[in-house]
Design an enzyme around this catalytic site. Sequence first.
Site, mmCIF file in Angstrom:
data_model
loop_
_atom_site.group_PDB
_atom_site.id
_atom_site.type_symbol
_atom_site.label_atom_id
_atom_site.label_comp_id
_atom_site.label_asym_id
_atom_site.label_seq_id
_atom_site.Cartn_x
_atom_site.Cartn_y
_atom_site.Cartn_z
ATOM 1 N N ASN A 220 0.852 -1.196 0.000
ATOM 2 C CA ASN A 220 0.000 0.000 0.000
ATOM 3 C C ASN A 220 0.885 1.242 0.000
ATOM 4 O O ASN A 220 2.113 1.133 -0.067
ATOM 5 C CB ASN A 220 -0.941 -0.016 1.212
ATOM 6 C CG ASN A 220 -0.162 -0.118 2.505
ATOM 7 O OD1 ASN A 220 0.603 0.774 2.858
ATOM 8 N ND2 ASN A 220 -0.312 -1.237 3.211
ATOM 9 N N ASP A 289 -3.605 -6.647 4.865
ATOM 10 C CA ASP A 289 -4.548 -7.537 5.543
ATOM 11 C C ASP A 289 -4.498 -8.957 4.989
ATOM 12 O O ASP A 289 -4.894 -9.897 5.659
ATOM 13 C CB ASP A 289 -5.975 -6.972 5.417
ATOM 14 C CG ASP A 289 -6.140 -5.738 6.292
ATOM 15 O OD1 ASP A 289 -5.693 -5.789 7.452
ATOM 16 O OD2 ASP A 289 -6.679 -4.726 5.810
ATOM 17 N N LYS A 299 9.205 -16.309 -11.316
ATOM 18 C CA LYS A 299 8.395 -15.217 -11.875
ATOM 19 C C LYS A 299 7.228 -15.779 -12.698
ATOM 20 O O LYS A 299 7.438 -16.658 -13.547
ATOM 21 C CB LYS A 299 9.295 -14.343 -12.753
ATOM 22 C CG LYS A 299 8.605 -13.127 -13.289
ATOM 23 C CD LYS A 299 9.550 -12.275 -14.105
ATOM 24 C CE LYS A 299 8.763 -11.197 -14.822
ATOM 25 N NZ LYS A 299 9.562 -10.475 -15.791
ATOM 26 N N ASP A 316 -3.644 -10.363 12.736
ATOM 27 C CA ASP A 316 -3.907 -8.999 13.200
ATOM 28 C C ASP A 316 -2.902 -8.716 14.322
ATOM 29 O O ASP A 316 -3.046 -9.231 15.445
ATOM 30 C CB ASP A 316 -5.352 -8.912 13.718
ATOM 31 C CG ASP A 316 -5.709 -7.508 14.173
ATOM 32 O OD1 ASP A 316 -4.787 -6.712 14.469
ATOM 33 O OD2 ASP A 316 -6.905 -7.207 14.242
ATOM 34 N N PHE A 333 -4.072 3.090 14.971
ATOM 35 C CA PHE A 333 -4.425 4.075 13.951
ATOM 36 C C PHE A 333 -5.500 3.447 13.071
ATOM 37 O O PHE A 333 -5.583 2.224 12.975
ATOM 38 C CB PHE A 333 -3.210 4.419 13.083
ATOM 39 C CG PHE A 333 -2.355 5.520 13.638
ATOM 40 C CD1 PHE A 333 -1.659 5.341 14.824
ATOM 41 C CD2 PHE A 333 -2.238 6.734 12.967
ATOM 42 C CE1 PHE A 333 -0.869 6.363 15.342
ATOM 43 C CE2 PHE A 333 -1.454 7.761 13.467
ATOM 44 C CZ PHE A 333 -0.766 7.572 14.655
ATOM 45 N N LYS A 351 -10.704 -4.018 18.537
ATOM 46 C CA LYS A 351 -9.320 -4.450 18.772
ATOM 47 C C LYS A 351 -8.905 -4.262 20.237
ATOM 48 O O LYS A 351 -7.760 -4.496 20.579
ATOM 49 C CB LYS A 351 -8.380 -3.694 17.837
ATOM 50 C CG LYS A 351 -8.685 -3.963 16.350
ATOM 51 C CD LYS A 351 -7.520 -3.632 15.450
ATOM 52 C CE LYS A 351 -7.867 -3.913 13.994
ATOM 53 N NZ LYS A 351 -6.730 -4.389 13.221
#
Length: 411
Positions: A220, A289, A299, A316, A333, A351
């Site tokens: 990300n 996740d 590859k 998690d 966060f 959480k």
Amino acid sequence: MKDDGNESATLATLANKRILLGMTGGIAAYKCAELTRLLSKAGADVRVVMTPAATEFITPLTMQALSGHRVHLDLLDVDAEAGMGHIELARWPDLIVVAPASADFLARMVSGQAGDLLTTLLLASQAPVMLAPAMNQAMWLHQATQDNLSKLRDRGCHIAGPAEGSQACGDTGPGRMLEPAEIAAACASLFVAGMLSGLRLTITAGPTREAIDPVRFISNHSSGKMGYALAAEAVQAGARVTLISGPVNLPVPDRVHCINVTTAQEMLDACLSSVDDSDVFVGVAAVADYRVSDTRDHKIKKTADTLQLTLVRNPDIIGTLAARKQRPLMVGFAAETQHIEQYGRDKLLRKNLDLLFANDATATFNSDDICATALWGDAGSQKLGPANKNLVARQMLTLIAARIRASQPDA
Ligand code: PMT
């Protein structure tokens, strides 16, 4: 600001601080009455300097009554020079706050002008400077203003705000001065030195990477800037910091112990070895996740038009740590694209965290700035920013210190 008694804790670092409040001309000047009240209530000694334009919006008498001191107006004032002269006044403060900081004033600061008392004080003073800009949205967005801000930032000025919303002129957009409580909190966060003395923090930062094959991965846009800013500021506040970092292009802050990892599983393993020696765990990392269930050894060739990958859930990390019997203060966060506070509060509960900073994913990833909402307990919340990640990091640490105090009521 909603608050369950933490306003005074958040502003506690302002006790006995000398704050010079410089006011320039803008409709937001009226908010300085409340700002002065909040700073004084927190124990700061506040002296006010007003430009001639500021006196068109609120009277010096009002500011004198609230600050308890004569307001400084003129550079060449014989009476004032006989009391606290302008050079003495420049040496006096621990912090200079300019609120509202108009576009014109920022431009004059950049060019080093000294045509009035406030610009002269800023040239003559060594004190840190906090600017709370306020102006019409088009003026804020103008390249000239943005260039001026970037120069002032490079010179070390702290910029708090502005906020977005409807403006006195009828426009809507960025340029509203932050609320007095937000400016006061930003000021308080500049005095965090020693606030975390003796505490050990483990902070995760950056993204994780999950390999598809030897040349491709899932990841990300996290740059690591927020986690690294927190690590650097926590060291300044006296903490010992272990930073568990995914792949980023940032230098490790001074005196921070950094463990580099790539995948979520590696991050979890590193966290498990660090958490027992931590008083606070802060999960800033944007952990992937999912990972690919069967990472290929070679590859993948582009022979077919489509490619199917099976993804499996990653552990998690923060949830695993928070579920342990012996756990440090757990801070998370949440970067969301919609229903930011609601989803943030869901994560705080789900959480089992002590504090969570919910932020707008579209504005925070890889940006130098952040606007976040701190959430804790059943209803505790406080807005932070928009401001530079280092400045907001200090505000976050102030709240973390307040949560630690709240968890040890008899200490
Ligand atoms: O790195 P920057 O470019 O500065 O950007 C900062 C940031 C956007 C990454 C940061 O401000 C932020 O919001 N980080 C959390 C990102 C996120 O959306 O996390 P989440 O909602 O998937 O997870 C919530 C919490 O659980 C986070 O504390 C996260 O670290 C933790 N988590 C998530 C998944 C997982 N498998 N393990 C975890 O520990």
